[in-house]
Design a protein around this motif. Structure first.
Motif, PDB file in Angstrom:
ATOM      1  N   LEU A 107      12.659  13.706   7.370  1.00 27.01           N
ATOM      2  CA  LEU A 107      11.320  14.018   7.866  1.00 27.01           C
ATOM      3  C   LEU A 107      11.454  14.698   9.208  1.00 27.01           C
ATOM      4  N   GLY A 108      10.819  15.834   9.344  1.00 29.85           N
ATOM      5  CA  GLY A 108      10.822  16.526  10.623  1.00 29.85           C
ATOM      6  C   GLY A 108       9.423  16.572  11.178  1.00 29.85           C
ATOM      7  N   ALA A 109       8.647  17.567  10.723  1.00 28.15           N
ATOM      8  CA  ALA A 109       7.262  17.690  11.163  1.00 28.15           C
ATOM      9  C   ALA A 109       6.339  16.935  10.214  1.00 28.15           C
ATOM     10  N   VAL A 110       5.181  16.577  10.734  1.00 26.41           N
ATOM     11  CA  VAL A 110       4.165  15.872   9.950  1.00 26.41           C
ATOM     12  C   VAL A 110       2.811  16.503  10.236  1.00 26.41           C
ATOM     13  N   GLY A 111       1.873  16.292   9.315  1.00 29.04           N
ATOM     14  CA  GLY A 111       0.495  16.685   9.574  1.00 29.04           C
ATOM     15  C   GLY A 111      -0.212  15.585  10.344  1.00 29.04           C
ATOM     16  N   LEU A 112      -0.927  15.950  11.376  1.00 26.91           N
ATOM     17  CA  LEU A 112      -1.645  14.988  12.214  1.00 26.91           C
ATOM     18  C   LEU A 112      -3.087  15.451  12.372  1.00 26.91           C
ATOM     19  N   ALA A 113      -4.027  14.608  11.992  1.00 23.52           N
ATOM     20  CA  ALA A 113      -5.448  14.915  12.153  1.00 23.52           C
ATOM     21  C   ALA A 113      -6.131  13.766  12.871  1.00 23.52           C
ATOM     22  N   GLN A 114      -7.107  14.085  13.665  1.00 28.98           N
ATOM     23  CA  GLN A 114      -7.916  13.090  14.370  1.00 28.98           C
ATOM     24  C   GLN A 114      -9.384  13.431  14.152  1.00 28.98           C
ATOM     25  N   LEU A 115     -10.122  12.455  13.627  1.00 26.16           N
ATOM     26  CA  LEU A 115     -11.521  12.642  13.273  1.00 26.16           C
ATOM     27  C   LEU A 115     -12.368  11.562  13.932  1.00 26.16           C
ATOM     28  N   ALA A 116     -13.603  11.908  14.233  1.00 22.24           N
ATOM     29  CA  ALA A 116     -14.583  10.922  14.694  1.00 22.24           C
ATOM     30  C   ALA A 116     -15.763  10.966  13.737  1.00 22.24           C
ATOM     31  N   VAL A 117     -16.138   9.782  13.225  1.00 24.32           N
ATOM     32  CA  VAL A 117     -17.164   9.695  12.190  1.00 24.32           C
ATOM     33  C   VAL A 117     -18.196   8.655  12.599  1.00 24.32           C
ATOM     34  N   ASP A 118     -19.456   8.948  12.372  1.00 30.97           N
ATOM     35  CA  ASP A 118     -20.525   7.979  12.628  1.00 30.97           C
ATOM     36  C   ASP A 118     -20.455   6.847  11.593  1.00 30.97           C
ATOM     37  N   VAL A 119     -20.693   5.626  12.052  1.00 31.59           N
ATOM     38  CA  VAL A 119     -20.643   4.447  11.172  1.00 31.59           C
ATOM     39  C   VAL A 119     -21.986   3.735  11.234  1.00 31.59           C
ATOM     40  N   ASP A 120     -22.621   3.557  10.075  1.00 28.77           N
ATOM     41  CA  ASP A 120     -23.899   2.861  10.044  1.00 28.77           C
ATOM     42  C   ASP A 120     -23.663   1.351  10.069  1.00 28.77           C
ATOM     43  N   PRO A 121     -24.682   0.539  10.371  1.00 26.90           N
ATOM     44  CA  PRO A 121     -24.496  -0.919  10.488  1.00 26.90           C
ATOM     45  C   PRO A 121     -23.957  -1.580   9.221  1.00 26.90           C
ATOM     46  N   ARG A 122     -24.203  -0.988   8.066  1.00 29.90           N
ATOM     47  CA  ARG A 122     -23.694  -1.557   6.820  1.00 29.90           C
ATOM     48  C   ARG A 122     -22.227  -1.223   6.575  1.00 29.90           C
ATOM     49  N   GLY A 123     -21.673  -0.318   7.379  1.00 30.91           N
ATOM     50  CA  GLY A 123     -20.271   0.030   7.219  1.00 30.91           C
ATOM     51  C   GLY A 123     -19.977   0.907   6.020  1.00 30.91           C
ATOM     52  N   SER A 124     -20.945   1.714   5.599  1.00 35.56           N
ATOM     53  CA  SER A 124     -20.732   2.564   4.427  1.00 35.56           C
ATOM     54  C   SER A 124     -19.544   3.504   4.628  1.00 35.56           C
ATOM     55  N   ALA A 125     -19.370   4.007   5.852  1.00 37.34           N
ATOM     56  CA  ALA A 125     -18.244   4.910   6.109  1.00 37.34           C
ATOM     57  C   ALA A 125     -16.908   4.192   5.924  1.00 37.34           C
ATOM     58  N   LEU A 126     -16.877   2.910   6.247  1.00 35.02           N
ATOM     59  CA  LEU A 126     -15.636   2.155   6.065  1.00 35.02           C
ATOM     60  C   LEU A 126     -15.330   1.960   4.585  1.00 35.02           C
ATOM     61  N   ARG A 127     -16.359   1.750   3.795  1.00 30.58           N
ATOM     62  CA  ARG A 127     -16.149   1.624   2.356  1.00 30.58           C
ATOM     63  C   ARG A 127     -15.670   2.949   1.771  1.00 30.58           C
ATOM     64  N   ARG A 128     -16.226   4.053   2.259  1.00 27.58           N
ATOM     65  CA  ARG A 128     -15.769   5.353   1.782  1.00 27.58           C
ATOM     66  C   ARG A 128     -14.329   5.611   2.212  1.00 27.58           C
ATOM     67  N   TRP A 129     -13.989   5.190   3.437  1.00 28.60           N
ATOM     68  CA  TRP A 129     -12.597   5.328   3.904  1.00 28.60           C
ATOM     69  C   TRP A 129     -11.647   4.535   3.005  1.00 28.60           C
ATOM     70  N   ALA A 130     -11.990   3.284   2.709  1.00 32.26           N
ATOM     71  CA  ALA A 130     -11.127   2.458   1.872  1.00 32.26           C
ATOM     72  C   ALA A 130     -11.000   3.048   0.470  1.00 32.26           C
ATOM     73  N   ALA A 131     -12.090   3.559  -0.063  1.00 35.01           N
ATOM     74  CA  ALA A 131     -12.041   4.164  -1.391  1.00 35.01           C
ATOM     75  C   ALA A 131     -11.188   5.429  -1.383  1.00 35.01           C
TER      76      ALA A 131
END
Length: 435
Positions: free
Chosen positions: A204-228
């Motif tokens: 392994l030499g180089a890797v892809g690196l991404a950094q994102l910021a995402v809004d998260v609603d109180p129900r955590g829907s974004a977290l469920r989408r992340w896990a899926a």
């Protein structure tokens, strides 16, 4: 207790640091805990470690063992005891480039390991910070930046050189001391002192690196989408998420690493993350692996980050679990909440193969509280998350009591760990704590 110079055995001359020595302030503590040991020993060999253990036994001093000093329990230091600091034992050698077999001494730190292996086009998945010591991480598990592709660090260990509590030096591998080899891969602390590891690195030499910021609603829907998304993602993709709240707003800061330098593979790895939710910002690069654990991470540990941490593993990101995570990160007395993707190659290993037995879960959740809240604030924040967890990772636990031990080492695994610690350290020289 004061350790007088005439009490130091001759093999350790010049290798024992006591209060008053100008090196002592930089050696007394860990990253999270200020200590006041009677002495810090800086061994350069297995024989020196044996001498340090003999000195501690003769003087009746409790022993703490340190590779890097990030250990969240603070047990890599003590008060009025002896600290065995392995920092002088930091060689990194490529034994066989064709198979990727390398030998890494336990006192090395992962930034230095990455730098040493980079010219050979090799890398080891090894935690998320370059200042972490090899010994502590590689005896507890090893959840690194390409864990879903590589597996845990312990999954690639092929042999461990160990000094036992009685001072004897042994090699543990599948053919020699197989029980010790099993224990040192996941439950090494309190079983023996790792001197060096033979580890299978990957190209392994180089890797892809991404950094994102995402809004998260109180129900955590974004977290469920992340896990899926992670459940379906290619194994080259590993992610870490930090939840941060400001007022009523919660954001997820996602760091994504793709273990490849191929633009096609990187794009395929990152695509599952594009639908997590409202994107607040993002960037992507191709970087050398050494950029993830850089040498500018290296610093003395002086108790500069007092914190209390606990963790748990999730098999599924249910609606209730996602909601509980958002509440923990945003409610009164909120904790810092991190999520690490596991699964993938981690789950290829039989649960009984190593002392790290958690081979079906997909997410590691880590919660940390800082002063002035401390443990009480952490317990309040974690209360809603705990019922959703299934097991725990020993390296992210500040209070490894009996209950935490059983979460980290469930059922027959915990029974075996306990039995082997009694066999290899019957006098509890390496376990001056409760478990």
């Amino acid at each position: 207790m004061t350790l007088l110079p005439d009490a130091v055995p001759s093999p350790l001359t010049g290798k024992v640091v006591t209060p008053g020595d100008n090196r002592y302030p930089l050696l007394r503590s860990t990253y999270t805990t200020v200590g006041g040991p009677a002495a810090v020993v800086l061994p350069e060999s297995a024989a020196d470690i044996a001498e340090a253990l003999r000195l501690a036994r003769e003087r009746g001093l409790p022993v703490a063992v340190r590779s890097g000093g990030h250990g969240l329990t603070g047990r890599a230091t003590n008060n009025d005891g002896l600290v065995i600091d392995l920092g002088a034992m930091r060689r990194v050698d490529v034994l066989d480039r064709a198979t990727g077999l390398v030998r890494v001494e336990a006192g090395a730190r992962w930034a230095a390991v990455a730098r040493a292996l980079a010219p050979h086009g090799l890398a080891i998945s090894s935690g998320d910070h370059g200042n972490v010591g090899v010994g502590g991480l590689a005896t507890g598990g090893g959840v690194g930046w390409f864990v879903r592709h590589y597996g845990l660090t312990v999954d690639r260990i092929r042999a461990v050189e160990v000094v036992l509590a009685d001072g004897s030096a042994v090699r543990a591998d599948p053919s020699h001391e197989p029980d010790l080899f099993w224990a040192m891969r996941g439950a090494g602390a309190g079983t023996g002192i790792a001197v060096a590891f033979e580890i299978e690195a990957i190209e392994l030499g180089a890797v892809g690196l991404a950094q994102l910021a995402v809004d998260v609603d109180p129900r955590g829907s974004a977290l469920r989408r992340w896990a899926a998304a992670m459940a379906e993602a290619p194994r080259e993709l590993t992610t870490a998420v930090v939840l941060a709240s400001q007022g009523a707003s919660t954001s997820a800061f996602v760091t994504a690493v793709v273990a490849s330098d191929s633009p096609r593979v990187i794009r395929a790895g990152l695509e599952p993350l594009l639908g997590l939710g409202e994107l607040l910002g993002g960037q992507a690069h191709v970087v050398p692996y050494t950029a993830l654990v850089p040498t500018n991470h290296l610093h003395p540990n002086t108790g500069q980050m007092p914190a209390t941490t606990t963790n748990g593993l999730l098999t599924d990101m249910t609606p209730d679990a996602a909601r509980a995570l958002v509440t923990a990160a945003s409610g009164p007395g909120a904790a810092m909440v991190q999520l690490r993707s596991v699964g993938g190659a981690v789950n290829d290993t039989d649960p009984s193969a190593t002392a790290y037995a958690h081979r079906h879960q997909r997410t590691l959740v880590i919660a940390t509280a800082f002063p002035p809240g401390g443990r009480r604030a952490l317990e309040a924040a974690w209360k809603g998350v705990a019922p959703h967890t299934d097991g725990a990772y020993v390296n992210f636990e500040s209070n490894p009591d009996e209950a935490a031990f059983r979460r980290a080492y469930p059922g027959a695994t915990g029974d075996r760990v306990t039995a082997l610690r009694e066999r290899y350290d019957p006098d509890r020289a390496l376990r001056p704590w409760a478990v």
